[in-house]
Design an enzyme around this catalytic site. Structure first.
Site, PDB file in Angstrom:
ATOM      1  N   ARG A 197      -6.375   3.213   7.217  1.00 35.61           N
ATOM      2  CA  ARG A 197      -7.723   3.492   6.701  1.00 35.61           C
ATOM      3  C   ARG A 197      -8.244   4.848   7.174  1.00 35.61           C
ATOM      4  O   ARG A 197      -8.736   5.639   6.368  1.00 35.61           O
ATOM      5  CB  ARG A 197      -8.698   2.384   7.120  1.00 35.61           C
ATOM      6  N   ASP A 226       4.108  -8.310   3.933  1.00 35.05           N
ATOM      7  CA  ASP A 226       4.115  -7.605   2.656  1.00 35.05           C
ATOM      8  C   ASP A 226       4.545  -6.144   2.721  1.00 35.05           C
ATOM      9  O   ASP A 226       5.520  -5.731   2.086  1.00 35.05           O
ATOM     10  CB  ASP A 226       2.737  -7.716   1.991  1.00 35.05           C
ATOM     11  N   GLU A 233      -4.751  -5.635  -4.883  1.00 33.66           N
ATOM     12  CA  GLU A 233      -3.298  -5.618  -5.089  1.00 33.66           C
ATOM     13  C   GLU A 233      -2.891  -5.689  -6.565  1.00 33.66           C
ATOM     14  O   GLU A 233      -1.973  -4.974  -6.998  1.00 33.66           O
ATOM     15  CB  GLU A 233      -2.643  -6.762  -4.296  1.00 33.66           C
TER      16      GLU A 233
END
Length: 588
Positions: free
Chosen positions: A224, A353, A490
Site C-alpha cells: 500500500r 493467493d 479482485e
C-alpha cells in the site's frame, strides 16, 4: 493522645465531620507497624522486583537504539542518513540523467545498456509525468464521479487518517500512515484529478510522518505505502514520492535483517526498528512474505541501492528450494526455521493467493529473465488444475477449492479473493504461457460473475461454497456468516485484464452491472460502505467502513475497464502490484 501520633478513625471523621488535621506520616507509621514480618518481606520483594525490571527495561531500550545506529553488513543506515540528493538515480522517468558507469551491481557494458533500454520502456517527461486521457463515455464518467464522491467523504471526515467511516462520518486508523491518501495517489493521477492530487502531495510533503512508535505489517505497508509512493513517482515524475518510498523501505528492512532465516518477520516498529512475528502466531503468511518483491526490486532499480532487491528476492529463492506438493504452498511459513508449517492449509485464497501472482509478475518485471520463477509458476498452475479445480454438480461451474489443514482433504470453498486468478492466468498467456490457461481463466470468470449475479444485491459475498457429488442438491451457496462484501477489487481486476487482452466488451458489461450494484447498495452520503449482507437488498447491514483498496483498486480498475482505450494503462509497459499500483517492466 500523644500529639505526634494521631489515631485515624475514618468512621469518626465521616460521621462527626471533624476538622481535626491528621498526619499522613502518622498514618503511614501506624499501618506499617500493623504489618507482620512476612507481609513486610513480601512488600520489600515486590518493590525490588519492580525497580529492577524498570532498570533493565531502561538499559535494554537504550541498547536497542544504540544498535540501530551501528553500521554493519546486516543493517541499513537510518533513513535520515540517506538524503535523496546523494543517491544515484537509476530512474525510468529520468533516463537521460542516468550515468551508466555509476550504476551499482552492474558488471558489464551489456547489462548497463539493458538497464537503459529497460528504463526507456516507460520514460516520461519528468516535468509532466505520464499523461492519461480524460474520461470518455457515460460509464467511465460515472465511475469518475463515484470516486469523487468517495474522495469528498474521506477528505471531509478522515483526512490524514487511514480509512473513512462514511456513515458515522468518522475515521479509523490502522497504521496511522494516511493509507487512503498514499494508496490513492496514482488513481488520482490516472483520473486526471490534478487539484486533488496536488492536495494529497502537499499532505505527503508536510504531514506524512513515520516517527511514530507504532508496529506495522510488512506486507500491507509494502503493497500500500511503498507501492503507492513508487507508482506515484513513476507516473508523475515527482521525486518527493521516491524520497518517501526510500524512507519507508528503509524502515521495513529490519523484518529481513533481524530474521534468522531468509523469511522475514511479519511486523516491525517504525521507531525502535524491532521486528517480530504477529502476536497471534510465530509464523508468517506465505502470501505476505512472497508478495513484497516487486516493490523492493523497483525501489532498488529506482535508487541504485541494490540491498532492497537482494534481501527481498532471497525470500523467493529460498521458497523455491522448499518442498512444495504439486507446486502448491502451505499458507504459513516460519521465519525462525525458514520452513513451511506443514500442517497448514493449501489454498489460493487468503494467505496463499498472491504467492502465485508474484511468481508470474516478478518474471514479467525482470524481462522474463529468471527461469525458476516461470517454472515454479507453471508447476503451481498444473497443481491447481489437478488438485484444486472442480465443477459444481448442477451448472458445471468451474471453481477452485482448498485442501484442509492436517488431513489435506478437499474442501469445496472458494474465497472472493480467488477471483484475481483468471486475470493473472490471462496475463500469463499474454506473455507466452500455455493457451490452456486462458480456457481455465474464462471458466473461472463465469463462476466469479455468478458469485455476483446470483445474489439479490448483485454483489458477491466474501466466500461461497459448492455442492459435491455427495451433496448434489447444492450447487453454489452462501453461509450467512460469509455474506458480507468489503467492496473488494479482485473480480473487477480480472475483468480489466481480460478486457485489455481479449477486447471482449462483455467484460465491460459485467463490470458495469457490478458498479451499478455498488451504487445501489453501498453508496451513502459520506461515500461508499462495506455491507454485512448481500443476500437481502432490504437488509444489507452497512458496516460503516471504506478500505483504502476501494480507492486504490476497485474504482481504479472499474475506471480503466470502462475506458474506450483498453490499453489506457498498458500491461506491456507496467506490471501492477497486488494493491493496484503500476510499476515499470525492466529488461533484466
Amino acid at each position: 493522645m500523644i500529639k505526634d501520633h494521631v489515631s485515624l478513625n475514618f468512621d469518626t471523621v465521616l460521621l462527626t465531620g471533624s476538622t481535626q488535621k491528621y498526619s499522613c506520616k502518622s498514618f503511614y507509621r501506624r499501618c506499617w507497624r500493623q504489618l507482620s514480618k512476612l507481609q513486610k518481606l513480601i512488600l520489600y520483594l515486590l518493590t525490588s522486583i519492580i525497580l529492577i525490571s524498570l532498570l533493565f527495561w531502561f538499559i535494554g531500550t537504550n541498547k536497542n537504539f544504540e544498535e540501530l545506529s551501528e553500521t554493519n553488513s546486516l543493517k541499513l543506515p537510518q533513513p535520515t542518513i540517506w538524503p535523496l540528493d546523494n543517491i544515484k538515480l537509476n530512474l525510468p522517468n529520468y533516463v537521460d540523467a542516468v550515468k551508466l558507469n555509476e550504476i551499482e551491481d552492474v558488471e558489464s557494458p551489456d547489462q548497463k545498456e539493458q538497464i537503459a533500454a529497460s528504463a526507456s520502456n516507460v520514460a516520461a517527461n519528468p516535468s509532466e509525468g505520464v499523461q492519461f486521457m480524460p474520461a470518455t463515455g457515460h460509464r467511465q464518467t460515472a465511475v469518475l464521479n463515484a470516486f469523487k464522491h468517495a474522495w469528498k467523504g474521506y477528505c471531509s471526515y478522515a483526512w490524514g487518517h487511514d480509512h473513512v467511516k462514511p456513515i458515522s462520518r468518522k475515521y479509523q486508523d490502522w497504521f496511522n500512515l494516511g493509507l487512503t491518501i498514499v494508496d490513492s495517489l496514482d488513481t488520482l493521477w490516472i483520473m486526471n484529478l490534478k487539484k486533488e492530487f496536488d492536495e494529497a502531495r502537499e499532505w505527503v510533503s508536510t504531514s506524512f510522518n513515520l516517527d511514530r512508535y507504532k508496529d506495522v505489517n510488512l506486507f500491507e505497508t509494502t503493497i500500500r505505502v511503498l507501492g503507492g509512493f513508487l507508482s506515484a513517482y513513476h507516473l508523475s515524475g515527482d521525486s518527493l514520492f521516491l524520497d518517501k518510498a526510500l524512507d519507508i523501505g528503509s524502515r521495513l528492512m529490519p523484518c529481513f535483517t533481524k530474521s534468522p532465516s531468509p523469511i522475514p518477520y511479519s511486523d516491525v516498529n517504525l521507531i525502535s526498528h524491532m521486528a517480530h512475528s504477529p502476536k497471534w502466531s510465530p509464523d508468517s503468511s506465505t502470501a505476505e512474505v512472497s508478495t513484497i518483491q516487486l516493490e523492493f526490486r523497483d525501489l532498488s532499480r529506482s535508487t541504485g541501492t541494490q540491498h532492497f532487491e537482494n534481501v527481498s528476492f532471497k525470500v523467493s529463492e529460498h521458497i523455491h528450494t522448499l518442498e512444495k506438493p504439486n507446486g502448491l504452498v502451505p499458507i504459513y511459513i516460519n521465519p525462525n526455521t525458514g520452513k513451511f508449517h506443514k500442517g497448514s492449509e493449501i489454498k489460493i485464497g487468503a494467505r496463499g493467493d498472491s504467492y502465485y501472482e508474484y511468481l508470474l509478475k516478478q518474471w514479467i518485471q525482470t524481462g522474463k529473465s529468471i527461469d525458476f520463477l516461470k517454472n515454479d509458476y507453471l508447476e503451481a498452475i498444473d497443481g491447481i488444475i489437478t488438485q484444486l479445480v472442480r465443477t459444481s454438480p448442477k451448472r458445471n461451474l468451474t471453481y477452485i477449492g482448498e485442501l484442509n489443514a492436517g488431513s489435506r482433504n478437499f474442501h469445496p470453498k472458494m474465497d472472493h479473493l480467488v477471483c484475481y486468478l483468471p486475470g493473472t492466468l490471462a496475463l500469463g498467456v499474454h506473455y507466452g504461457m500455455p493457451s490452456s490457461h486462458m480456457r481455465l481463466a474464462e471458466k473461472l470468470m463465469e463462476t466469479c460473475y455468478r458469485m455476483y449475479a446470483d445474489q439479490p444485491t448483485f454483489l458477491s459475498p466474501e466466500i461461497v461454497y459448492f455442492g459435491t457429488k455427495v451433496d448434489v442438491n447444492q450447487d453454489m451457496y452462501v453461509n450467512i456468516n460469509d455474506a458480507h462484501s468489503l467492496l473488494r477489487p479482485e473480480f473487477v481486476e480480472s475483468l480489466w485484464y481480460m478486457y485489455q487482452i481479449s477486447g471482449n466488451t462483455t467484460y465491460q458489461d459485467w463490470g458495469w452491472l457490478i458498479f451499478q450494484a455498488f451504487e445501489r447498495h453501498t453508496k451513502v452520503a459520506g461515500g461508499f460502505t462495506s455491507i454485512g449482507n448481500v443476500l437481502d437488498p432490504e437488509d444489507t447491514r452497512p458496516q460503516d467502513m471504506t478500505e483504502s483498496f476501494f480507492f486504490a483498486e476497485t474504482l481504479k480498475y472499474l475506471y480503466l475497464l470502462m475506458s474506450d482505450d483498453r490499453h489506457m494503462l498498458s500491461i506491456d509497459k507496467y506490471v501492477v502490484n497486488s494493491e493496484g499500483h503500476p510499476m515499470p517492466i525492466y529488461n533484466r
